[in-house]
Design an enzyme around this catalytic site. Structure first.
Site, mmCIF file in Angstrom:
data_model
loop_
_atom_site.group_PDB
_atom_site.id
_atom_site.type_symbol
_atom_site.label_atom_id
_atom_site.label_comp_id
_atom_site.label_asym_id
_atom_site.label_seq_id
_atom_site.Cartn_x
_atom_site.Cartn_y
_atom_site.Cartn_z
ATOM 1 N N HIS A 182 9.368 -1.557 -6.961
ATOM 2 C CA HIS A 182 8.447 -2.698 -7.074
ATOM 3 C C HIS A 182 8.605 -3.447 -8.398
ATOM 4 C CE1 HIS A 182 5.770 -0.481 -3.935
ATOM 5 N NE2 HIS A 182 6.812 -1.050 -3.397
ATOM 6 N N CYS A 188 13.335 -23.808 -20.284
ATOM 7 C CA CYS A 188 13.665 -24.927 -19.387
ATOM 8 C C CYS A 188 12.397 -25.624 -18.907
ATOM 9 C CB CYS A 188 14.461 -24.425 -18.190
ATOM 10 S SG CYS A 188 13.427 -23.662 -16.911
ATOM 11 N N GLY A 231 1.697 11.744 -6.403
ATOM 12 C CA GLY A 231 0.696 10.780 -6.863
ATOM 13 C C GLY A 231 0.725 9.447 -6.158
ATOM 14 N N THR A 232 1.026 9.458 -4.844
ATOM 15 C CA THR A 232 0.989 8.198 -4.108
ATOM 16 C C THR A 232 0.091 8.317 -2.874
ATOM 17 O OG1 THR A 232 2.234 6.516 -2.919
ATOM 18 C CG2 THR A 232 3.132 8.766 -2.850
ATOM 19 N N SER A 233 -0.712 7.292 -2.628
ATOM 20 C CA SER A 233 -1.605 7.301 -1.455
ATOM 21 C C SER A 233 -0.787 7.086 -0.193
ATOM 22 C CB SER A 233 -2.644 6.185 -1.606
ATOM 23 O OG SER A 233 -1.979 4.932 -1.737
ATOM 24 N N PRO A 256 -4.272 14.727 -5.136
ATOM 25 C CA PRO A 256 -5.587 15.381 -5.195
ATOM 26 C C PRO A 256 -6.359 15.381 -3.878
ATOM 27 C CG PRO A 256 -5.607 13.303 -6.437
ATOM 28 C CD PRO A 256 -4.235 13.480 -5.892
HETATM 29 C C1 BV8 Z 1 7.341 -6.279 2.287
HETATM 30 C C2 BV8 Z 1 3.823 -4.204 -7.702
HETATM 31 C C3 BV8 Z 1 8.718 -7.593 3.747
HETATM 32 C C4 BV8 Z 1 2.805 -5.238 -8.078
HETATM 33 C C5 BV8 Z 1 3.162 -3.358 -5.483
HETATM 34 C C6 BV8 Z 1 4.228 -1.777 7.500
HETATM 35 C C7 BV8 Z 1 2.989 -1.359 7.855
HETATM 36 C C8 BV8 Z 1 1.844 -1.984 7.253
HETATM 37 C C9 BV8 Z 1 1.965 -2.991 6.275
HETATM 38 C C10 BV8 Z 1 3.211 -3.385 5.929
HETATM 39 C C11 BV8 Z 1 4.336 -2.807 6.546
HETATM 40 N N1 BV8 Z 1 5.431 -3.384 5.983
HETATM 41 C C12 BV8 Z 1 5.024 -4.324 5.061
HETATM 42 C C13 BV8 Z 1 3.678 -4.339 5.015
HETATM 43 C C14 BV8 Z 1 2.881 -5.179 4.134
HETATM 44 C C15 BV8 Z 1 2.704 -4.559 2.735
HETATM 45 C C16 BV8 Z 1 1.960 -3.245 2.789
HETATM 46 O O1 BV8 Z 1 2.524 -2.161 2.748
HETATM 47 N N2 BV8 Z 1 0.626 -3.385 2.841
HETATM 48 C C17 BV8 Z 1 -0.216 -2.155 2.807
HETATM 49 C C18 BV8 Z 1 -1.335 -2.404 1.831
HETATM 50 C C19 BV8 Z 1 -0.720 -1.837 4.160
HETATM 51 N N3 BV8 Z 1 3.990 -4.345 2.080
HETATM 52 C C20 BV8 Z 1 4.530 -5.398 1.419
HETATM 53 O O2 BV8 Z 1 4.025 -6.501 1.348
HETATM 54 C C21 BV8 Z 1 5.873 -5.139 0.749
HETATM 55 N N4 BV8 Z 1 6.800 -6.202 1.056
HETATM 56 O O3 BV8 Z 1 7.097 -5.469 3.145
HETATM 57 O O4 BV8 Z 1 8.180 -7.373 2.424
HETATM 58 C C22 BV8 Z 1 7.645 -8.300 4.467
HETATM 59 C C23 BV8 Z 1 7.315 -9.560 4.038
HETATM 60 C C24 BV8 Z 1 6.299 -10.227 4.741
HETATM 61 C C25 BV8 Z 1 5.581 -9.611 5.796
HETATM 62 C C26 BV8 Z 1 5.943 -8.315 6.188
HETATM 63 C C27 BV8 Z 1 6.960 -7.648 5.504
HETATM 64 C C28 BV8 Z 1 5.709 -5.167 -0.814
HETATM 65 C C29 BV8 Z 1 4.885 -4.009 -1.264
HETATM 66 C C30 BV8 Z 1 4.906 -3.919 -2.807
HETATM 67 C C31 BV8 Z 1 3.722 -4.619 -3.419
HETATM 68 N N5 BV8 Z 1 3.702 -4.414 -4.872
HETATM 69 N N6 BV8 Z 1 3.212 -3.192 -6.827
HETATM 70 C C32 BV8 Z 1 1.716 -4.684 -8.978
HETATM 71 O O5 BV8 Z 1 1.883 -3.575 -9.513
HETATM 72 O O6 BV8 Z 1 0.719 -5.396 -9.152
HETATM 73 S S1 BV8 Z 1 2.413 -2.168 -4.495
HETATM 74 C C33 BV8 Z 1 1.413 -1.248 -5.579
HETATM 75 O O7 BV8 Z 1 0.449 -0.665 -4.760
HETATM 76 C C34 BV8 Z 1 2.108 -0.092 -6.262
HETATM 77 O O8 BV8 Z 1 3.391 -0.400 -6.698
HETATM 78 C C35 BV8 Z 1 2.108 0.967 -5.167
HETATM 79 O O9 BV8 Z 1 3.197 0.826 -4.315
HETATM 80 C C36 BV8 Z 1 0.867 0.622 -4.387
HETATM 81 C C37 BV8 Z 1 -0.212 1.568 -4.762
HETATM 82 O O10 BV8 Z 1 0.086 2.784 -4.174
HETATM 83 P P1 BV8 Z 1 0.180 4.090 -5.119
HETATM 84 O O11 BV8 Z 1 1.195 3.909 -6.172
HETATM 85 O O12 BV8 Z 1 0.276 5.227 -4.187
HETATM 86 O O13 BV8 Z 1 -1.227 4.074 -5.890
HETATM 87 P P2 BV8 Z 1 -2.677 4.307 -5.270
HETATM 88 O O14 BV8 Z 1 -3.626 3.882 -6.306
HETATM 89 O O15 BV8 Z 1 -2.775 3.755 -3.905
HETATM 90 O O16 BV8 Z 1 -2.733 5.902 -5.130
HETATM 91 C C38 BV8 Z 1 -2.671 6.643 -6.312
HETATM 92 C C39 BV8 Z 1 -3.520 7.830 -6.061
HETATM 93 O O17 BV8 Z 1 -3.121 8.857 -6.975
HETATM 94 C C40 BV8 Z 1 -5.005 7.641 -6.359
HETATM 95 O O18 BV8 Z 1 -5.626 7.082 -5.260
HETATM 96 C C41 BV8 Z 1 -5.473 9.077 -6.596
HETATM 97 O O19 BV8 Z 1 -5.956 9.683 -5.440
HETATM 98 C C42 BV8 Z 1 -4.168 9.800 -6.975
HETATM 99 N N7 BV8 Z 1 -4.214 10.350 -8.315
HETATM 100 C C43 BV8 Z 1 -5.042 9.991 -9.335
HETATM 101 N N8 BV8 Z 1 -4.759 10.747 -10.442
HETATM 102 C C44 BV8 Z 1 -3.742 11.588 -10.082
HETATM 103 C C45 BV8 Z 1 -3.379 11.320 -8.734
HETATM 104 N N9 BV8 Z 1 -2.383 11.958 -8.105
HETATM 105 C C46 BV8 Z 1 -1.725 12.942 -8.817
HETATM 106 N N10 BV8 Z 1 -2.012 13.253 -10.113
HETATM 107 C C47 BV8 Z 1 -3.017 12.609 -10.769
HETATM 108 N N11 BV8 Z 1 -3.297 12.926 -12.033
HETATM 109 ZN ZN ZN Z 2 13.789 -21.410 -16.886
#
Ligand code: BV8
Ligand code: ZN
Length: 250
Positions: A124, A155, A192-194, A219
């Site tokens: 990402h 630019c 650590g990914t949901s 967790p």
């Molecule tokens: C795309 C950068 C082609 C920006 C990010 C198929 C099915 C359904 C939906 C889709 C699909 N294909 C595409 C989609 C749409 C969409 C998507 O997946 N939507 C989801 C919400 C349903 N995907 C996209 O748009 C992707 N592009 O597919 O392009 C396309 C184009 C048009 C139409 C269709 C397809 C692009 C996705 C990337 C977006 N950018 N990040 C920024 O940072 O601002 S995503 C961002 O959110 C992160 O990078 C990461 O990927 C995601 C968050 O997930 P996690 O990293 O797992 O974090 P999260 O908080 O959810 O979980 C962490 C957990 O850790 C916590 O909840 C907690 O429980 C736990 N935790 C806490 N402490 C600890 C711990 N675990 C362990 N140890 C600890 N100490």
């Molecule tokens: Zn430029």
């Protein structure tokens, strides 16, 4: 070490090649908010559609670029935690034994690289890289806050954070290298990914379908917890050092 961790470590010791996928959870112990943590997660305060999409940037480039620059400056104050460090140590240990190791991350904070991990596949993008929307010039921004938003290129073009927004395709080389890595490995770790954002979460599905050993460290339950080999409940900064120490013997 729990018996589950012991079994996961035992098989990790025997593995010939390892791939790891990380999410925001591994950076939370470094002080970086996750996205989905109920109260503390970014999405608890902001609507992703308002900030993490090309449309949002088009609508309000000042607000979006300021938000990403604030995140960049916050990450600049953070350090890798024992979870990041354990993965860097595991890579060094396995590579020294001639084994393969690939680290794939959804995170944009580059704390894996700061911990010493090499060849990290960034699915990402990164908060540290900013790109001109007009001439495409990319620069690494390690300095103080920009101050004026949106930042401008020489630019005159608008500059955006080098991250992948929702609705944007992932870097072709990165997702291809990640899928190839998962295909070639006999041990996969999901840390650590949901596991709800695609195509990143599809790599976990791919590993499960390839019937390789899959260790999940999280967790709570993820959509894959019932199908992985070991679903270890815990914080990556506590679980990973234990498992890696058991594998490396130190
Ligand atoms: C795309 C950068 C082609 C920006 C990010 C198929 C099915 C359904 C939906 C889709 C699909 N294909 C595409 C989609 C749409 C969409 C998507 O997946 N939507 C989801 C919400 C349903 N995907 C996209 O748009 C992707 N592009 O597919 O392009 C396309 C184009 C048009 C139409 C269709 C397809 C692009 C996705 C990337 C977006 N950018 N990040 C920024 O940072 O601002 S995503 C961002 O959110 C992160 O990078 C990461 O990927 C995601 C968050 O997930 P996690 O990293 O797992 O974090 P999260 O908080 O959810 O979980 C962490 C957990 O850790 C916590 O909840 C907690 O429980 C736990 N935790 C806490 N402490 C600890 C711990 N675990 C362990 N140890 C600890 N100490
Ligand atoms: Zn430029």
């Amino acid at each position: 070490m729990t018996s589950l961790e012991e079994r996961a470590a035992e098989r990790l010791r025997l593995a010939r090649s390892v791939a790891v996928l990380t999410g925001a959870g591994i950076s939370s112990e470094s002080g970086i908010p996750t996205f989905r943590d109920a109260m503390t997660g970014l999405w608890a305060q902001y609507n992703p559609a308002d900030l993490a999409t090309p449309e949002a940037f088009h609508r309000d480039p000042e607000r979006v670029s300021r938000w990403y620059d604030e995140r960049r400056c916050n990450v600049a104050r953070c350090r890798p935690n024992p979870g990041h460090i354990a993965l860097a140590r595991l890579q060094k240990f396995l590579v020294k034994q001639g084994k393969a190791f690939t680290l794939i991350t959804q995170n944009v904070d580059r704390l894996h690289q700061a911990a010493g991990s090499e060849g990290v596949i960034e699915l990402h993008g990164s908060l540290w890289v900013w790109r001109c929307m007009t001439c495409g010039k990319e620069t690494e921004e390690r300095g103080a806050a920009f101050g004026a938003y949106p930042p401008r290129c020489a630019c005159g073009g608008l500059r955006r954070p080098g991250v992948v927004w929702f609705g944007e395709n992932l870097p072709t080389k990165a997702i291809a290298a990640a899928e190839q890595a998962v295909a070639d490995r006999d041990y996969f770790m999901s840390i650590g990914t949901s596991s709800e954002v695609y195509p990143a979460a599809g790599l976990i599905e791919q590993a499960i379908r390839a019937d390789v050993d899959v260790l999940e460290v999280y967790p709570a339950d993820t959509p894959f917890s019932g199908r992985v080999t070991w679903a270890v409940r815990g914080r990556s900064g506590e679980v990973l050092p234990r498992i890696v120490a058991a594998v490396t013997g130190s």
